[in-house]
Write a protein that holds these residues in place. Sequence first.
Motif, PDB file in Angstrom:
ATOM      1  N   ASP A  86      74.699  52.143  78.770  1.00 19.53           N
ATOM      2  CA  ASP A  86      75.967  52.707  79.225  1.00 19.53           C
ATOM      3  C   ASP A  86      77.020  52.777  78.127  1.00 19.53           C
ATOM      4  OD1 ASP A  86      75.054  53.120  81.762  1.00 19.53           O
ATOM      5  OD2 ASP A  86      75.772  51.210  82.543  1.00 19.53           O
ATOM      6  N   LYS A  87      76.872  51.935  77.100  1.00 19.73           N
ATOM      7  CA  LYS A  87      77.892  51.878  76.057  1.00 19.73           C
ATOM      8  C   LYS A  87      77.240  52.006  74.689  1.00 19.73           C
ATOM      9  CE  LYS A  87      80.977  48.853  78.712  1.00 19.73           C
ATOM     10  NZ  LYS A  87      81.703  47.555  78.733  1.00 19.73           N
ATOM     11  N   SER A  88      77.822  52.817  73.864  1.00 19.14           N
ATOM     12  CA  SER A  88      77.322  52.944  72.498  1.00 19.14           C
ATOM     13  C   SER A  88      77.977  51.888  71.620  1.00 19.14           C
ATOM     14  CB  SER A  88      77.627  54.341  71.958  1.00 19.14           C
ATOM     15  OG  SER A  88      79.028  54.575  71.962  1.00 19.14           O
ATOM     16  N   GLY A  89      77.352  51.616  70.497  1.00 17.23           N
ATOM     17  CA  GLY A  89      77.933  50.674  69.557  1.00 17.23           C
ATOM     18  C   GLY A  89      77.583  49.227  69.810  1.00 17.23           C
ATOM     19  N   ILE A  90      76.769  48.957  70.849  1.00 13.13           N
ATOM     20  CA  ILE A  90      76.339  47.587  71.123  1.00 13.13           C
ATOM     21  C   ILE A  90      74.885  47.457  70.694  1.00 13.13           C
ATOM     22  CG2 ILE A  90      75.936  45.835  72.897  1.00 13.13           C
ATOM     23  CD1 ILE A  90      78.271  46.928  74.435  1.00 13.13           C
TER      24      ILE A  90
END
Length: 544
Positions: free
Chosen positions: A474-478
Motif C-alpha cells: 500500500d505504501k512505497s518507500g518502505i
Amino acid sequence: MNTKLTRWITMALLLACAFVWIAPKPASAHAVLTKAVPEPNSQLDQAPERIELTFNERLESQLYYIKVYDEIGRDISDRKASLSGDQKTVTLELPKLSNGRYTFTYHVISADGHPVEGTYVLTIGPEVGVSAGGAPDTLHAGHELSADMSVYDVLKYLSRIAYYFGLLAVAGWVLWGAIAGLGRSGISDYYRNGLLGVQRTHLLALIAFVYFHYQDLLGDQGLDELLGLFTGTWVGRSWLIAFVLALVGFATLGRSKAGDFVWIALLLAAKSVNGHAMGNDPLWLTVPLDFVHLLAAAVWVGGLLLIVPGWRRNRTWVDAFLPRFSNGALLAIIALVLSGTATTLLYLPGLNYLLYSQWGKLLIAKVVFVVIVILMAIGIRLAMRKRKEKDLYDMVRMDFGAMSIIVVLVGLLTFISPVPPNEPLNWHVMGEKVHMTAQVTPKVPGDNQFRVDVWMPKELDRPKQVLLKLHLLDKSGIAPIDVPLEEHVNDRESEEFQADDTLKKFSYKAEGPYIPFPGLWKLEVRIMDKNDDETVYSTETRVY
C-alpha cells in the motif's frame, strides 16, 4: 391505529423482509481475539498458570468467561475470569493441570453490544494424537446472512429492522406532534390514534429484539445471569431503559410538550449507548454523533409517516404541513450526512475500507439512497412551487419507499462490524520439487506467530537457507521486512499436505511485531537448496 397508517407500516416491514432475503453476507465479527497466551492449539511441555485473551476493542464489564474442559468434557475449573483495567484482556487463573488435552472456550460481549465466542485446544505434555480443533476465531456468534439461514436467524434480523423502524417512527411521530402541537390541532384524532399505533409497534419490536438477542449475550451461563445482563452491561441497561420509557410513554406522551421532548431525548440516548458508538473512541464524540444521527433520522421518518398515510384524509393539513416538513427534512438530511461522515471516519482506519467490508458496501448503498432522497427533496420543493399535485404525491411516496430501504440498511449496518475481522493465514504451495506451508497467527497489526514448513527431496537434504520477507504494497518507500526464522522441531502432521517417503520436512518459526500496521502485505518465502538453486513463493493478504 388508522387503517392507512397500518397499511403503510405493513408495507415497510414487508419490504424489510424482502431485503433481508436478498441482502449480501456481512462480516461476522466485532471484538476480535488478537492475542492468546499460551498460543491456541499449541503443545506445551509444562502446564500454564493462566490463560490470557486480548481483544482489539473494549469489552463489557459483565458476562464474560473462560471455561476449561478435560478430555472427557468435564468442566475442571470453577474460578472466575478477570478483566483488565482497559477492558481488553480477559485472564483466567488455572488450577494445576496434568498432562493431557484441554479445551478452552470463551465468551465476551464487545463494547458495541455483540457477543463473541471461540474455542481452541491446548495439549500439555506429549502429543496425544488427536486433532486440536480449529482457529480460535471460528466460533464467533453468527452475524451472517445466507440462503440456508434458519427461521430463527431470519427472525433475529427482522427483529433488528423492526426495532429501528419502531424506534425512529415513535420518536419522530412524538417529535413532530410536540413541535406542531398536533394533539390539539384539527387532526388530533388522527395523531392520537397514530401515536398509539407507533407506540405499540415500538414496544412489540423492542420485546422481539431483546428476545432474539439476549441468549447470544448470556452464552451458556443460564438465566441466573439475566439480572447481570440488564444491570451490568451497557446493552442490557439500554434495553431496560427503553422498555421502561416505552411503558411510561403510554401514560405521559401528549400531555406536555416539554415532557415529550425529554422522553424522546432519553429514548434516543438509551440507544446511543448501545452499538458501534460504544465500541469506538473517543466516546465523548461517537455517542453524541450517534444521538444526532438518530434524532435527524427520526425527524425524517416521523414526518413521512404523518404525511403519506394521511395524504387524502387530511389533505388540507398536509398542504399546510409540507413546507414545514420540507424545511425540517432538509436540516435532518444535512445532519445525517455530516454525522454519518464523521462516524465513518472515526470507525474506519481509512475510506478504502469501504471497498473491503460488507459494512462498507452496505454503507455505500445507503449513501446512494440518501443521494436519491436529496434529489427527490429537490423535486418535492419544485412540485410544491408549481403546485403539481400528482408529481408531488408520487415523489413523497418514493421518498417513503427510500426511507424504508434506508431503515433496513441501518438495521443491518448496526449488526455488522465496520472493520472486517482478521483471520489467520494458512498458505500451502505444492511445488515441482519443494513444497511449502506458511502460517501467520493471528495475522493482526503487531505481534504474530510465523511458521514455515518446507518439504525437500531427501537427496537435497536440509535447505541451505529459508527466508520470509514481508512487503507492504500500500505504501512505497518502505523496504521489505525480514522475519528472523529459526529452525525448530515440528512433528505435527500438516492438514494441507501428507508427504511420502521421498520428502523430508524442515520447520521454522518466529514471533514478533513484523506486521507493524494494517495494509496489503505480500509474503515472500525464498528457499535455497544445497546446490544454490532458489525456489520463491509469494502470496498477498490484507491485514485490517
